[in-house]
Design an enzyme around this catalytic site. Structure first.
Site, PDB file in Angstrom:
ATOM      1  N   ASP A   8       0.874  -1.172   0.000  1.00  0.00           N
ATOM      2  CA  ASP A   8       0.000   0.000   0.000  1.00  0.00           C
ATOM      3  C   ASP A   8       0.908   1.218   0.000  1.00  0.00           C
ATOM      4  O   ASP A   8       1.500   1.564   1.021  1.00  0.00           O
ATOM      5  CB  ASP A   8      -0.893  -0.025   1.247  1.00  0.00           C
ATOM      6  CG  ASP A   8      -1.697   1.274   1.421  1.00  0.00           C
ATOM      7  OD1 ASP A   8      -1.763   2.074   0.462  1.00  0.00           O
ATOM      8  OD2 ASP A   8      -2.256   1.479   2.524  1.00  0.00           O
ATOM      9  N   LYS A  70       2.667  11.462  -3.535  1.00  0.00           N
ATOM     10  CA  LYS A  70       1.668  10.689  -4.274  1.00  0.00           C
ATOM     11  C   LYS A  70       0.686  11.595  -5.013  1.00  0.00           C
ATOM     12  O   LYS A  70       0.171  11.249  -6.071  1.00  0.00           O
ATOM     13  CB  LYS A  70       0.926   9.773  -3.291  1.00  0.00           C
ATOM     14  CG  LYS A  70      -0.121   8.861  -3.915  1.00  0.00           C
ATOM     15  CD  LYS A  70      -0.661   7.924  -2.843  1.00  0.00           C
ATOM     16  CE  LYS A  70      -1.800   7.063  -3.342  1.00  0.00           C
ATOM     17  NZ  LYS A  70      -2.265   6.130  -2.293  1.00  0.00           N
ATOM     18  N   GLU A 171      -7.463   0.618  -4.161  1.00  0.00           N
ATOM     19  CA  GLU A 171      -7.388   0.506  -2.698  1.00  0.00           C
ATOM     20  C   GLU A 171      -8.696   0.000  -2.059  1.00  0.00           C
ATOM     21  O   GLU A 171      -8.660  -0.897  -1.208  1.00  0.00           O
ATOM     22  CB  GLU A 171      -6.954   1.848  -2.099  1.00  0.00           C
ATOM     23  CG  GLU A 171      -5.481   2.157  -2.401  1.00  0.00           C
ATOM     24  CD  GLU A 171      -5.110   3.617  -2.184  1.00  0.00           C
ATOM     25  OE1 GLU A 171      -5.987   4.386  -1.720  1.00  0.00           O
ATOM     26  OE2 GLU A 171      -3.962   3.980  -2.478  1.00  0.00           O
ATOM     27  N   ASP A 193     -13.038   5.122   1.862  1.00  0.00           N
ATOM     28  CA  ASP A 193     -11.576   5.161   2.002  1.00  0.00           C
ATOM     29  C   ASP A 193     -11.076   6.606   1.965  1.00  0.00           C
ATOM     30  O   ASP A 193     -10.978   7.225   0.907  1.00  0.00           O
ATOM     31  CB  ASP A 193     -10.951   4.352   0.868  1.00  0.00           C
ATOM     32  CG  ASP A 193      -9.434   4.246   0.974  1.00  0.00           C
ATOM     33  OD1 ASP A 193      -8.847   4.880   1.880  1.00  0.00           O
ATOM     34  OD2 ASP A 193      -8.817   3.544   0.146  1.00  0.00           O
TER      35      ASP A 193
END
Length: 521
Positions: A8, A70, A171, A193
């Protein structure tokens, strides 16, 4: 073939897991932590520091410490969300030759792929220490709402880190896989999420051993970093009103504020008040000035109301696209560290009409799901079937800069769809097919994936010549587009493979640089 690990790659923290006896196991890093800060620093001697060691020097080395990278993967420096982000960071964001957003460290531009590769390389070393053998393959997770360029940038980061990325897994889907391995009864899940940099909502159905994604939606500019920013502004505005000093203009003070904001956010998840004490934060006319104040949970929640409101629209859209109502949802999985915030939990409960599941670790479940997927790919978990969807509309640019959608978002993949178009000019002898991805009606507001030309078509008045355009997308998300002139059968085909902006040579050079750099942490 060696072991395939699950990673992850998070905005704030990253995590690695492996499958042991059919069960996903989170691997501790060298510092004893189950998660690793997604932070990379360059010391003055060029030494690279990753993870907790990097976080420890965030205040003393702010211009050379990169976090939240990211959010830059697959992005252009000119994008509004990047320019907004750049104004709030202690390190510098610059435009590469192709316009991509890079970070500048000591006057050297570095791609987000290279920075992310250092984090992935750290995760790889963690797994190798645990397994006692080299690791060359991984399943890496990404936000469900990442587009093609962002996904390819993540793959390229893996290559630079010396990993073959066997799969890019969404994810929320990963979280559902990890949850479902222990809850195998038929059910419908909403995976909510909210991580450090992105928000995803996916609706999935588990039936027997089939995991089918019904819909996904999200916001790639909403995450824990934004909540931190609100608290930073709350503290900085109050300090400025009292002392006429803006702490946000000092990179060292800003990093201290960021640390304090993150700590306060975490403490307010379990307490109603917390104290923020930052001695010697600035120097005024009378000498050193200190920041000392009490923060209340209600105060922070009121300040974050606009961010909390942004959770509603994607959730409603995902439900609508899945043809579901909140009553149809059996379980709400809260994933990502930000879902520990009571106000986020309350908002999710308000949207879905039921509290979120407490039976998962929001920081680890995505990596565990990636490890489960590695087992599916490697044949260890043969009975599990995963059916995913494409998160964005895909189509062709037509007259007036309009986007004609060929494959709708949330279409199960693999899939094939086609549309017939007519020429727009008299005696047209070729047709240019421009492929775009995105939700906007205007093609130019979406991401352009590619362009090709069907030539030597029959000259005729406009509208007389017809061209059939077919889109075929495989299970890995690779898109093939074919254009055929109706009547003559003349055809042209192009395969759209996402590009992150790096060439194969650049990836090879960066791989050598990352492999040879003495990374600490």
């Amino acid at each position: 073939m060696g072991r395939v690990i699950g990673i992850d790659l998070g905005t704030t923290n990253s995590c690695v897991a492996v499958l042991e006896g059919g069960e996903p196991v989170v691997v501790h890093n060298q510092e004893g932590g189950r998660t690793t800060p997604s932070m990379v620093s360059w010391n003055t001697d060029g030494e690279v520091v990753v993870g907790a060691a990097s976080k420890r020097q965030m205040v003393t080395n702010p211009q050379r410490t990169v976090y939240g990278v990211k959010r830059l993967l697959g992005r252009k420096a000119s994008a509004p969300e990047v320019t907004t982000l750049a104004s709030r960071l202690p390190y510098k964001i610059v435009a590469a030759k192709n316009g991509d957003a890079y970070v500048e460290i000591a006057e050297t531009p570095r791609s987000p792929q290279e920075v992310s590769a250092h984090v992935l390389a750290k995760m790889r070393r963690v797994a190798e220490d645990y397994l006692g053998q080299p690791v060359t393959e991984a399943v890496v997770t990404v936000p469900a709402y990442f587009d093609d360029a962002q996904r390819q940038a993540t793959k390229d980061a893996g290559k630079i880190a010396g990993l073959t990325v066997r799969a890019i897994l969404n994810e929320p889907t990963a979280a559902a896989l990890a949850y479902g391995i222990h809850h195998q009864h038929n059910q419908r899940l909403a995976v909510f999420d909210l991580g450090g940099g992105t928000f995803d909502i996916s609706i999935l159905e588990i039936e027997n051993v089939v995991y089918e994604v019904l819909s996904t939606y999200g916001d790639t500019t909403l995450g824990g970093d934004d909540f931190d920013r609100v608290i930073i502004d709350l503290l900085a505005d109050d300090f400025q009103a009292q002392n006429t000093i803006d702490l946000r203009t000092d990179s060292v003070a800003l990093q201290r504020l960021k640390e304090a904001a993150e700590r306060a956010k975490i403490e307010l998840s379990s307490a109603m008040t917390t104290d923020v004490n930052l001695p010697f934060i600035a120097a005024g006319p009378a000498g050193p000035v200190h920041l000392m104040r009490e923060l209340e949970r209600g105060q922070v929640e009121r300040a974050c109301k606009l961010l909390l409101d942004r959770l509603e629209s994607p959730s409603q859209r995902a439900l609508a696209d899945a043809h579901c109502t909140p009553a149809d949802i059996d379980q709400v999985l809260l994933v990502g560290g930000m879902t520990r915030m009571p106000a986020v939990q309350e908002r999710a409960e308000r949207i879905f009409g039921k509290p979120g599941s407490k039976g998962v670790n929001p920081d680890e479940i995505v990596a565990m799901g990636a490890a489960v997927h590695s087992g599916i790919m490697g044949g260890e978990l043969q009975e599990v079937v995963l059916l995913d969807v494409t998160p964005h509309n895909m189509g062709v640019k037509v007259a007036g800069d309009r986007m004609s959608v060929v494959i709708q978002s949330n279409t199960s993949i693999p899939t094939r769809a086609k549309k017939v178009f007519a020429t727009t000019e008299d005696n047209q002898t070729f047709v240019a097919i421009e492929i775009h991805q995105g939700e906007h009606d205007q093609a130019s507001r979406n991401r352009r994936l590619g362009r090709f030309v069907l030539g030597d078509i029959k000259a005729a008045p406009r509208g007389h010549t017809k061209v059939e355009v077919s889109f075929t997308m495989d299970a890995d998300g690779i898109l093939e587009v074919t254009a055929i002139e109706v009547g003559t059968g003349r055809a042209a085909t192009v395969t759209i493979e996402a590009s992150s902006g790096l060439t194969a040579d650049e990836i090879a050079q960066l791989n050598h640089r990352v492999a040879s750099r003495n990374a600490i942490g």
